[in-house]
Motif scaffolding. Structure first.
Motif, PDB file in Angstrom:
ATOM      1  N   GLU A   7     -25.677   1.235   1.615  1.00 45.30           N
ATOM      2  CA  GLU A   7     -24.396   1.011   0.933  1.00 45.30           C
ATOM      3  C   GLU A   7     -23.325   1.847   1.624  1.00 45.30           C
ATOM      4  O   GLU A   7     -23.517   3.033   1.876  1.00 45.30           O
ATOM      5  CB  GLU A   7     -24.542   1.427  -0.533  1.00 45.30           C
ATOM      6  N   ARG A   8     -22.211   1.214   1.935  1.00 44.76           N
ATOM      7  CA  ARG A   8     -21.152   1.907   2.668  1.00 44.76           C
ATOM      8  C   ARG A   8     -19.963   2.181   1.752  1.00 44.76           C
ATOM      9  O   ARG A   8     -19.410   1.255   1.154  1.00 44.76           O
ATOM     10  CB  ARG A   8     -20.732   1.082   3.875  1.00 44.76           C
ATOM     11  N   LEU A   9     -19.593   3.438   1.661  1.00 44.78           N
ATOM     12  CA  LEU A   9     -18.508   3.885   0.779  1.00 44.78           C
ATOM     13  C   LEU A   9     -17.460   4.608   1.608  1.00 44.78           C
ATOM     14  O   LEU A   9     -17.793   5.426   2.467  1.00 44.78           O
ATOM     15  CB  LEU A   9     -19.067   4.802  -0.318  1.00 44.78           C
ATOM     16  N   VAL A  10     -16.199   4.307   1.332  1.00 44.63           N
ATOM     17  CA  VAL A  10     -15.108   4.997   2.005  1.00 44.63           C
ATOM     18  C   VAL A  10     -14.200   5.642   0.962  1.00 44.63           C
ATOM     19  O   VAL A  10     -13.866   5.031  -0.053  1.00 44.63           O
ATOM     20  CB  VAL A  10     -14.297   4.026   2.908  1.00 44.63           C
ATOM     21  N   VAL A  11     -13.856   6.888   1.216  1.00 40.58           N
ATOM     22  CA  VAL A  11     -12.900   7.608   0.366  1.00 40.58           C
ATOM     23  C   VAL A  11     -11.537   7.504   1.029  1.00 40.58           C
ATOM     24  O   VAL A  11     -11.350   7.976   2.156  1.00 40.58           O
ATOM     25  CB  VAL A  11     -13.300   9.082   0.197  1.00 40.58           C
ATOM     26  N   ALA A  12     -10.591   6.874   0.349  1.00 39.79           N
ATOM     27  CA  ALA A  12      -9.265   6.624   0.930  1.00 39.79           C
ATOM     28  C   ALA A  12      -8.203   7.457   0.233  1.00 39.79           C
ATOM     29  O   ALA A  12      -8.134   7.499  -0.998  1.00 39.79           O
ATOM     30  CB  ALA A  12      -8.911   5.141   0.825  1.00 39.79           C
ATOM     31  N   VAL A  13      -7.379   8.083   1.026  1.00 41.13           N
ATOM     32  CA  VAL A  13      -6.259   8.853   0.494  1.00 41.13           C
ATOM     33  C   VAL A  13      -4.994   8.420   1.224  1.00 41.13           C
ATOM     34  O   VAL A  13      -4.991   8.264   2.443  1.00 41.13           O
ATOM     35  CB  VAL A  13      -6.506  10.380   0.632  1.00 41.13           C
ATOM     36  N   LEU A  14      -3.932   8.189   0.468  1.00 40.90           N
ATOM     37  CA  LEU A  14      -2.651   7.799   1.031  1.00 40.90           C
ATOM     38  C   LEU A  14      -1.758   9.030   1.128  1.00 40.90           C
ATOM     39  O   LEU A  14      -1.800   9.905   0.259  1.00 40.90           O
ATOM     40  CB  LEU A  14      -1.977   6.744   0.159  1.00 40.90           C
ATOM     41  N   THR A  15      -0.914   9.079   2.147  1.00 41.06           N
ATOM     42  CA  THR A  15      -0.047  10.235   2.293  1.00 41.06           C
ATOM     43  C   THR A  15       1.299   9.806   2.848  1.00 41.06           C
ATOM     44  O   THR A  15       1.408   8.807   3.565  1.00 41.06           O
ATOM     45  CB  THR A  15      -0.703  11.301   3.205  1.00 41.06           C
ATOM     46  N   TYR A  16       2.328  10.590   2.502  1.00 48.83           N
ATOM     47  CA  TYR A  16       3.671  10.337   3.027  1.00 48.83           C
ATOM     48  C   TYR A  16       4.409  11.665   3.154  1.00 48.83           C
ATOM     49  O   TYR A  16       4.792  12.285   2.155  1.00 48.83           O
ATOM     50  CB  TYR A  16       4.446   9.390   2.114  1.00 48.83           C
ATOM     51  N   ARG A  17       4.557  12.107   4.373  1.00 51.35           N
ATOM     52  CA  ARG A  17       5.310  13.317   4.712  1.00 51.35           C
ATOM     53  C   ARG A  17       4.856  14.546   3.916  1.00 51.35           C
ATOM     54  O   ARG A  17       5.671  15.326   3.411  1.00 51.35           O
ATOM     55  CB  ARG A  17       6.808  13.072   4.519  1.00 51.35           C
ATOM     56  N   ARG A  18       3.536  14.705   3.840  1.00 49.68           N
ATOM     57  CA  ARG A  18       2.942  15.905   3.263  1.00 49.68           C
ATOM     58  C   ARG A  18       1.854  16.396   4.206  1.00 49.68           C
ATOM     59  O   ARG A  18       0.675  16.445   3.851  1.00 49.68           O
ATOM     60  CB  ARG A  18       2.341  15.603   1.879  1.00 49.68           C
ATOM     61  N   PRO A  19       2.218  16.735   5.439  1.00 51.27           N
ATOM     62  CA  PRO A  19       1.189  17.081   6.431  1.00 51.27           C
ATOM     63  C   PRO A  19       0.324  18.268   6.040  1.00 51.27           C
ATOM     64  O   PRO A  19      -0.880  18.275   6.302  1.00 51.27           O
ATOM     65  CB  PRO A  19       2.007  17.360   7.701  1.00 51.27           C
ATOM     66  N   ASP A  20       0.915  19.275   5.416  1.00 53.81           N
ATOM     67  CA  ASP A  20       0.131  20.457   5.039  1.00 53.81           C
ATOM     68  C   ASP A  20      -0.895  20.102   3.963  1.00 53.81           C
ATOM     69  O   ASP A  20      -2.047  20.549   4.017  1.00 53.81           O
ATOM     70  CB  ASP A  20       1.053  21.572   4.543  1.00 53.81           C
ATOM     71  N   ARG A  21      -0.463  19.305   3.012  1.00 55.11           N
ATOM     72  CA  ARG A  21      -1.380  18.950   1.916  1.00 55.11           C
ATOM     73  C   ARG A  21      -2.522  18.072   2.404  1.00 55.11           C
ATOM     74  O   ARG A  21      -3.678  18.270   2.026  1.00 55.11           O
ATOM     75  CB  ARG A  21      -0.615  18.242   0.798  1.00 55.11           C
ATOM     76  N   ILE A  22      -2.212  17.081   3.221  1.00 55.92           N
ATOM     77  CA  ILE A  22      -3.270  16.188   3.668  1.00 55.92           C
ATOM     78  C   ILE A  22      -4.233  16.930   4.597  1.00 55.92           C
ATOM     79  O   ILE A  22      -5.452  16.686   4.573  1.00 55.92           O
ATOM     80  CB  ILE A  22      -2.688  14.923   4.340  1.00 55.92           C
TER      81      ILE A  22
END
Length: 325
Positions: A7-22
């Motif tokens: 089973e293949r699972l991907v954890v996806a996170v979206l980001t916008y101009r938060r380089p330190d946080r990501i």
């Protein structure tokens, strides 16, 4: 016995101009992903970052963070989605996960607690649900003023008492596992018309339910939402409240079947907005005579919700996520 399918699972996170946080979040997600892959049977886990900044500021930060990870860590992929809006970014995650079985959404201003991903996946396997949602607990970068706390602007108490396995009709996508096979069968995508207003997650998960999918709650899969100081200012909080009320009312109207029901719902929304506004104005007036901080906060929050609902009833769209440049 037949071979067990991986089973293949991907954890996806979206980001916008938060380089330190990501950059800080990616190692946390990788750690949880590697932990799940090591403990669960026949599961491959990867991490996907969708950078919604055309300049790729988040992508560069993720590449640097991934380079510092230990050898053998789970794969980290970055894609840049230049089209503005949360819907476009979420659709990019769906597209990039085209050959995966499960997709977990989390936001870049959240920090998953230990055991978060394990809990989501275990609940998915135990229930056979098409989606699993978990709670978001807000914590503040700075101590908020009493007015903010009293107004409950970041309270999410409406589902905190739910037991794991409870079916829910819709869910936010800031802490959500999706069975992508169900999503593909139902031909679902996030509505681009809601990309700058919000509500795209409610519409998407409501459509999933309407297509026969089942969403269940997982009380143990907790993420902490880190609220920065600039999101504790009164003008921001009231604008956010109005925007949330506006998008919620608009989604309800979009989901209403038939012109007649939409017209009736529009009238009820307007009536509710007027009543809420009147009550809010009364609370503010009373609070002024009594120097009641809590009453003033609750009253002004009610007025903001009223504004959002009335504008939605009139067909006006608030765009709290519109970009200024």
């Amino acid at each position: 016995m037949g071979e067990v399918r991986t089973e293949r699972l991907v954890v996806a996170v979206l980001t916008y101009r938060r380089p330190d946080r990501i950059a800080a979040l990616v190692p946390v997600l990788v750690e949880q992903a590697a932990g799940l892959a090591g403990r669960a049977k026949a599961v491959e886990v990867s991490v996907l970052v969708v950078d919604n900044d055309p300049a790729g500021t988040g992508a560069a930060a993720v590449t640097e963070a991934a380079a510092r990870l230990e050898a053998g860590a789970c794969p980290v992929t970055v894609v840049v989605e230049p089209e503005p809006g949360i819907s476009a970014a979420r659709n990019a995650a769906l597209h990039a996960s085209g050959d995966q079985d499960l997709l977990v959404f989390v936001d870049d201003d959240e920090v998953p607690r230990p055991g978060w991903l394990d809990a989501l996946h275990a609940t998915y396997r135990a229930t056979g649900a098409d989606a699993v949602a978990g709670p978001v607990a807000s914590r503040y970068a700075d101590e908020p003023e009493p007015w903010v706390v009293a107004g409950g602007f970041y309270d999410r108490a409406h589902r905190l008492g739910l037991r794991t396995g409870t079916t829910v009709p819709s869910a936010a996508t800031n802490n959500l596992l999706l069975d992508l096979r169900t999503v593909r069968r139902a031909n679902l995508a996030f509505d681009l018309a809601l990309g700058l207003s919000g509500g795209e997650d409610t519409l998407f998960t409501s459509a999933l339910t309407a297509a026969g999918g089942r969403i269940v709650w997982c009380a143990e899969a907790v993420v902490s939402d880190v609220v920065p100081a600039d999101r504790l200012a009164r003008p921001y909080l009231l604008a956010r409240t109005a925007g949330l009320a506006n998008s919620s009312a608009r989604v309800a109207l979009m989901l209403a079947p038939g012109r007649g029901r939409r017209t009736a719902l529009r009238a009820r929304t307007a009536a509710a907005g007027i009543a809420r506004g009147a009550l809010g104005a009364l609370q503010v007036a009373r609070a002024a005579t009594r120097r009641d901080v809590a009453g003033d906060a609750r009253g002004r929050r009610a007025l903001a919700r009223s504004r959002g609902e009335l504008l939605a009833a009139c067909g006006t769209v608030l765009l709290p996520y519109a970009r200024q440049g």
